[in-house]
Design a protein around this motif. Structure first.
Motif, PDB file in Angstrom:
ATOM      1  N   ASN A  35       0.828  -1.213   0.000  1.00 50.73           N
ATOM      2  CA  ASN A  35       0.000   0.000   0.000  1.00 50.73           C
ATOM      3  C   ASN A  35       0.861   1.261   0.000  1.00 50.73           C
ATOM      4  N   ALA A  36       1.962   1.223   0.746  1.00 54.88           N
ATOM      5  CA  ALA A  36       2.846   2.385   0.780  1.00 54.88           C
ATOM      6  C   ALA A  36       3.491   2.620  -0.582  1.00 54.88           C
ATOM      7  N   LEU A  37       3.925   1.548  -1.225  1.00 54.00           N
ATOM      8  CA  LEU A  37       4.523   1.688  -2.548  1.00 54.00           C
ATOM      9  C   LEU A  37       3.497   2.171  -3.570  1.00 54.00           C
ATOM     10  N   ALA A  38       2.289   1.634  -3.488  1.00 54.31           N
ATOM     11  CA  ALA A  38       1.232   2.041  -4.421  1.00 54.31           C
ATOM     12  C   ALA A  38       0.872   3.509  -4.228  1.00 54.31           C
ATOM     13  N   GLU A  39       0.822   3.952  -2.978  1.00 56.50           N
ATOM     14  CA  GLU A  39       0.487   5.354  -2.710  1.00 56.50           C
ATOM     15  C   GLU A  39       1.552   6.287  -3.276  1.00 56.50           C
ATOM     16  N   HIS A  40       2.777   5.794  -3.355  1.00 56.52           N
ATOM     17  CA  HIS A  40       3.854   6.602  -3.941  1.00 56.52           C
ATOM     18  C   HIS A  40       3.989   6.355  -5.439  1.00 56.52           C
ATOM     19  N   LYS A  41       3.008   5.655  -6.008  1.00 62.87           N
ATOM     20  CA  LYS A  41       2.881   5.488  -7.462  1.00 62.87           C
ATOM     21  C   LYS A  41       3.930   4.560  -8.082  1.00 62.87           C
ATOM     22  N   PHE A  42       4.419   3.597  -7.289  1.00 63.34           N
ATOM     23  CA  PHE A  42       5.190   2.517  -7.882  1.00 63.34           C
ATOM     24  C   PHE A  42       4.214   1.568  -8.581  1.00 63.34           C
ATOM     25  N   ASP A  43       4.726   0.836  -9.556  1.00 64.63           N
ATOM     26  CA  ASP A  43       3.898  -0.105 -10.320  1.00 64.63           C
ATOM     27  C   ASP A  43       3.861  -1.425  -9.562  1.00 64.63           C
ATOM     28  N   VAL A  44       2.802  -1.629  -8.763  1.00 69.85           N
ATOM     29  CA  VAL A  44       2.729  -2.800  -7.895  1.00 69.85           C
ATOM     30  C   VAL A  44       1.469  -3.609  -8.170  1.00 69.85           C
ATOM     31  N   LEU A  45       1.581  -4.900  -7.906  1.00 69.65           N
ATOM     32  CA  LEU A  45       0.436  -5.797  -7.856  1.00 69.65           C
ATOM     33  C   LEU A  45       0.613  -6.619  -6.593  1.00 69.65           C
ATOM     34  N   GLN A  46      -0.384  -6.599  -5.723  1.00 67.93           N
ATOM     35  CA  GLN A  46      -0.219  -7.284  -4.453  1.00 67.93           C
ATOM     36  C   GLN A  46      -1.321  -8.308  -4.196  1.00 67.93           C
ATOM     37  N   ASN A  47      -0.866  -9.455  -3.712  1.00 65.85           N
ATOM     38  CA  ASN A  47      -1.722 -10.547  -3.268  1.00 65.85           C
ATOM     39  C   ASN A  47      -2.893 -10.852  -4.210  1.00 65.85           C
ATOM     40  N   PRO A  48      -2.595 -11.313  -5.422  1.00 69.22           N
ATOM     41  CA  PRO A  48      -3.678 -11.662  -6.355  1.00 69.22           C
ATOM     42  C   PRO A  48      -4.598 -12.781  -5.844  1.00 69.22           C
ATOM     43  N   HIS A  49      -4.113 -13.621  -4.918  1.00 66.81           N
ATOM     44  CA  HIS A  49      -4.957 -14.648  -4.286  1.00 66.81           C
ATOM     45  C   HIS A  49      -5.551 -14.151  -2.971  1.00 66.81           C
ATOM     46  N   GLY A  50      -5.223 -12.927  -2.580  1.00 70.83           N
ATOM     47  CA  GLY A  50      -5.587 -12.455  -1.256  1.00 70.83           C
ATOM     48  C   GLY A  50      -4.460 -12.740  -0.281  1.00 70.83           C
TER      49      GLY A  50
END
Length: 333
Positions: A35-50
Motif C-alpha cells: 500500500n505504501a509503494l502504491a500510494e507513492h505510485k510505484f507499479d505494484v500488484l499485491q496478493n492476487p490470491h488475497g
C-alpha cells in the motif's frame, strides 16, 4: 546512551526504482509495504490470491500465476451459503459460483501477465503452521490439501501442522526455479512478518517464526538474486516494546509500521526514486486534504497549485500514473 538495539541493513546492490514492476505476495504485512509503494505510485500488484500466511500457499499461488492456472467448479466448495476456494482469501467468496470463478481467474491472468515482466517479487511469510484437510471434510478427494484460508469451516475438517524447515525450503526452492524459468530477470526480497500469531501460543509462534527465518536465510545464502529485509527483527528486536503494538498485542501499530517502511525505503529503494517519492507524497497528501471551507479563494488556489504540480510531475516522469490526482484537482476546481 542507546535505548534501541542498533541494526545494520545493507543497501540492495541494485535497489528498486520507479519504472520497475513489483509483485507482492504473502501475509497482511505484505499489504503495508504494498500500500505504501502504491500510494507513492510505484507499479505494484499485491496478493492476487488475497492474503496468504504459510509457505505452501505462497508456493501454490506463484505456480498458479506462472502457469496461468484456470480454476474450475471442482476447485470450489460450498459452505455457509457461499462458494469458496481453498486457495484464495474469502474476499473472492460469493453466493454465485460463476462470479467466484470469474474473479479468481481474472486475478490469476492479471498476475500471470504482470509476473512476465516483474522486476521484483516481494514475499512475506507469516507462519510455518499449515492447515491440512482431513477425511472429515465433505470432499474426500481433497484430503491432505494445504489450505490458504479455512473460511470458518468446522475445525474437524483440518489438522494443524507445523511445517519443517526442509519442507519450507523445498517449497520456496521449487517456486524460485519455476520463477527463474518463467522470468529470468525477476529478483526476490523475502521478509518474515512481525505479526505475532498468538492464537498458536507464544512458544509455538516463536518456533514457527524460527523455521521461517532459517528457511529464508537458506534461500538467501544459496542464490545471488534473493535478498532479505528484516521487518521481523525491526519490530521484535529494535523497537522491542508493547507500545508499538495494537490493542491485540499481536499486530504492529501505525508508528511501528511507519518505522519499518522508513527502513525499507532507505535500504531497498534507489536515491533518485527517494527524491521523487517526496514530490509524489506532497501530491497524494494534498488530495486527501478535506477543507472546512471548500468554496474559498484560498482553497481554490490550493487546488490550482497542486493541479499544476501534479501535471508537471507527470510530464517530467512519464512512468508516474497521476491521472487520478490530476482528475481530482481538475474536478474540484
Amino acid at each position: 546512551m542507546d535505548f534501541m538495539t542498533p541494526i545494520q541493513i545493507p543497501k540492495l546492490p541494485e535497489p528498486i526504482s520507479y519504472g520497475q514492476k513489483l509483485l507482492l505476495i504473502g501475509s497482511c504485512f505484505t499489504e503495508h509495504i504494498g500500500n505504501a509503494l502504491a500510494e507513492h505510485k510505484f507499479d505494484v500488484l499485491q496478493n492476487p490470491h488475497g492474503i496468504l500466511f504459510e509457505p505452501f500457499s505462497v508456493h501454490h499461488s506463484l505456480i498458479a500465476y506462472i502457469e496461468n492456472k484456470k480454476y474450475k467448479e471442482e476447485d470450489l466448495f460450498f459452505l455457509n451459503e457461499l462458494w469458496n476456494s481453498w486457495h484464495h482469501h474469502s474476499r473472492f467468496s460469493d453466493m454465485n459460483k460463476e462470479v467466484v470463478l470469474q474473479e479468481v481467474n481474472n486475478s490469476v491472468e492479471q498476475a500471470h501477465e504482470f509476473l512476465k515482466n516483474a522486476d521484483w517479487v516481494i514475499i512475506t511469510l507469516g507462519s510455518a503452521f499449515s492447515y491440512v484437510l482431513t477425511e472429515e471434510n465433505p470432499e474426500k478427494a481433497k484430503v491432505g490439501l494445504h489450505v490458504a484460508n479455512c473460511h470458518r469451516a468446522p475445525g474437524q475438517w483440518f489438522f494443524k501442522k507445523l511445517l519443517g524447515i526442509d519442507e519450507i525450503i523445498a517449497a520456496m526452492d521449487n517456486a524460485y526455479h519455476r520463477l527463474r524459468a518463467f522470468n529470468p530477470k525477476a529478483k526476490i526480497i523475502f521478509t518474515v512478518s512481525p505479526v505475532r500469531h498468538l492464537r498458536d501460543g507464544v512458544i509455538a509462534n516463536n518456533r514457527s517464526k524460527a523455521r521461517l527465518l532459517e528457511a529464508v536465510h537458506h534461500m538467501v545464502d544459496k542464490f545471488p538474486d534473493i535478498y532479505y529485509f528484516p521487518a521481523y527483527e525491526l519490530v521484535i528486536d529494535v523497537l522491542r516494546d508493547y507500545r508499538f503494538y495494537d490493542i491485540d498485542m499481536a499486530h504492529p501499530n501505525y508508528p511501528a509500521t511507519e518505522f519499518v517502511l522508513e527502513k525499507f525505503t532507505t535500504s531497498c529503494i534507489d536515491e533518485a526514486s527517494l527524491q521523487i517519492m517526496k514530490e509524489v507524497k506532497q501530491i497524494t497528501i494534498a488530495r486527501k486534504h478535506r477543507p472546512m471551507h471548500p468554496h474559498t479563494n484560498a482553497h481554490k488556489q490550493f487546488l490550482k497549485v497542486h493541479y499544476e504540480r501534479a501535471q508537471a510531475l507527470a510530464a517530467k516522469y512519464t512512468f508516474l500514473n497521476l491521472q487520478d490526482e490530476i482528475q481530482y484537482f481538475s474536478d474540484a476546481l
